[in-house]
Design an enzyme around this catalytic site. Structure first.
Site, PDB file in Angstrom:
ATOM      1  N   THR A  64       2.205  -0.048   7.746  1.00  0.00           N
ATOM      2  CA  THR A  64       2.897   1.164   7.298  1.00  0.00           C
ATOM      3  C   THR A  64       3.312   0.912   5.841  1.00  0.00           C
ATOM      4  O   THR A  64       2.994  -0.141   5.288  1.00  0.00           O
ATOM      5  CB  THR A  64       4.152   1.438   8.158  1.00  0.00           C
ATOM      6  OG1 THR A  64       5.052   0.339   7.968  1.00  0.00           O
ATOM      7  CG2 THR A  64       3.823   1.571   9.624  1.00  0.00           C
ATOM      8  N   HIS A 101       0.079 -11.751   9.500  1.00  0.00           N
ATOM      9  CA  HIS A 101       1.224 -12.346   8.809  1.00  0.00           C
ATOM     10  C   HIS A 101       1.581 -13.665   9.498  1.00  0.00           C
ATOM     11  O   HIS A 101       1.628 -13.735  10.725  1.00  0.00           O
ATOM     12  CB  HIS A 101       2.414 -11.378   8.863  1.00  0.00           C
ATOM     13  CG  HIS A 101       3.598 -11.885   8.113  1.00  0.00           C
ATOM     14  ND1 HIS A 101       3.679 -11.818   6.735  1.00  0.00           N
ATOM     15  CD2 HIS A 101       4.726 -12.495   8.537  1.00  0.00           C
ATOM     16  CE1 HIS A 101       4.822 -12.370   6.353  1.00  0.00           C
ATOM     17  NE2 HIS A 101       5.478 -12.784   7.427  1.00  0.00           N
ATOM     18  N   LEU A 152       0.836  -1.195   0.000  1.00  0.00           N
ATOM     19  CA  LEU A 152       0.000   0.000   0.000  1.00  0.00           C
ATOM     20  C   LEU A 152       0.877   1.253   0.000  1.00  0.00           C
ATOM     21  O   LEU A 152       1.879   1.318   0.712  1.00  0.00           O
ATOM     22  CB  LEU A 152      -0.910  -0.006   1.223  1.00  0.00           C
ATOM     23  CG  LEU A 152      -1.961  -1.129   1.219  1.00  0.00           C
ATOM     24  CD1 LEU A 152      -2.679  -1.191   2.550  1.00  0.00           C
ATOM     25  CD2 LEU A 152      -2.955  -0.943   0.076  1.00  0.00           C
TER      26      LEU A 152
HETATM   27  C1  GRF Z   1      -2.601 -15.941   5.593  1.00  0.00           C
HETATM   28  O1  GRF Z   1      -1.630 -16.906   5.909  1.00  0.00           O
HETATM   29  C2  GRF Z   1      -2.173 -14.584   6.084  1.00  0.00           C
HETATM   30  O2  GRF Z   1      -1.417 -14.644   7.238  1.00  0.00           O
HETATM   31  C3  GRF Z   1      -1.338 -14.077   4.938  1.00  0.00           C
HETATM   32  O3  GRF Z   1      -1.991 -14.541   3.778  1.00  0.00           O
HETATM   33  C4  GRF Z   1      -2.727 -15.712   4.089  1.00  0.00           C
HETATM   34  C5  GRF Z   1      -4.138 -15.457   3.683  1.00  0.00           C
HETATM   35  O4  GRF Z   1      -4.942 -16.599   3.830  1.00  0.00           O
HETATM   36  N1  GRF Z   1      -1.192 -12.638   4.983  1.00  0.00           N
HETATM   37  P1  GRF Z   1      -6.507 -16.472   3.712  1.00  0.00           P
HETATM   38  O5  GRF Z   1      -6.808 -15.877   2.333  1.00  0.00           O
HETATM   39  O6  GRF Z   1      -7.003 -15.585   4.812  1.00  0.00           O
HETATM   40  O7  GRF Z   1      -7.022 -17.872   3.828  1.00  0.00           O
END
Ligand code: GRF
Length: 207
Positions: A152, A120, A104
């Site tokens: 951020t 994450h 972003l």
């Molecule tokens: C998850 O592992 C999240 O931590 C990461 O991307 C993945 C998304 O999975 N940022 P979903 O689309 O929510 O099943």
């Protein structure tokens, strides 16, 4: 006499969830709201991909969906400006990135200061970026996990709100490890959203 309440942009519990794929974290947020564990409303789900499976999950829950294909915009700023417009038009107060595979720009960050969350699949600041679960597994760490943080302009680097640790087992593969991390993600994200909506986090100035 009844009056229609306009959402107050400063006290609203309206969420905008941004996805690019599967949408299992979106589903966890939907379930937490339905189960009374999270007092909030998802105003809109936006995907940059028309084929994101998560869009069907939103529709099934009766949530409005918007597809904004980034390839149709001349620059990141132009795309982010459009995204901001769609969210603001629906009085979104808190933006939740849930597998949204785009960086972003400041255009977006400045429109929602301290009000953009991301989840994450590692214990940040370890293993930012793609395939964090595999990165952790390949590195041989004994403990990894999930992190919810404020967003951020730096990838996976904003202030940390909540984390959950997951033990790496000797017989784990990247897939089995990712599955156990995902369970924690689904518990952690609604909890972090509630924390922010309840005022448990003071919005921090952006770098
Ligand atoms: C998850 O592992 C999240 O931590 C990461 O991307 C993945 C998304 O999975 N940022 P979903 O689309 O929510 O099943």
């Amino acid at each position: 006499m009844t009056t229609k309440k306009t959402p107050d942009p400063f006290s609203s519990r309206r969420l905008g969830v941004l996805i690019s794929g599967r949408g299992s974290n979106l589903q966890a947020i939907i379930d937490a709201i339905a189960g009374g564990r999270l007092e909030a409303e998802i105003a809109v789900v936006v995907s940059n991909r028309a084929d994101a499976p998560g869009l069907a999950l939103a529709k099934r829950a009766g949530i409005e969906t918007v597809v904004l294909d980034h390839r149709a915009y001349p620059s990141r700023e132009a795309y982010d400006g459009k995204l901001v417009g769609e969210l603001q038009a629906r009085q979104v107060w808190l933006v939740c990135l849930a597998g949204f595979m785009r960086l972003l720009s400041r255009t977006f960050i400045d429109a929602f200061p301290g009000r953009i969350l991301n989840i994450h699949p590692s214990l940040l600041p370890a293993f930012p970026g793609l395939e964090a679960q595999r990165q952790a597994w390949e590195h041989g760490v004994k403990v990894t996990g999930a992190t919810v943080h404020l967003v951020t302009t730096d990838l996976d680097a904003g202030p940390i709100l909540l984390q959950s640790a997951v033990e790496v087992r000797d017989d784990d593969t990247p897939d089995t490890l990712a599955a156990r991390i995902l369970e924690q993600e689904h518990r952690l994200y609604p909890e972090a959203i509630a924390l922010v909506l309840d005022g448990g986090v003071t919005p921090l100035p952006q770098r």
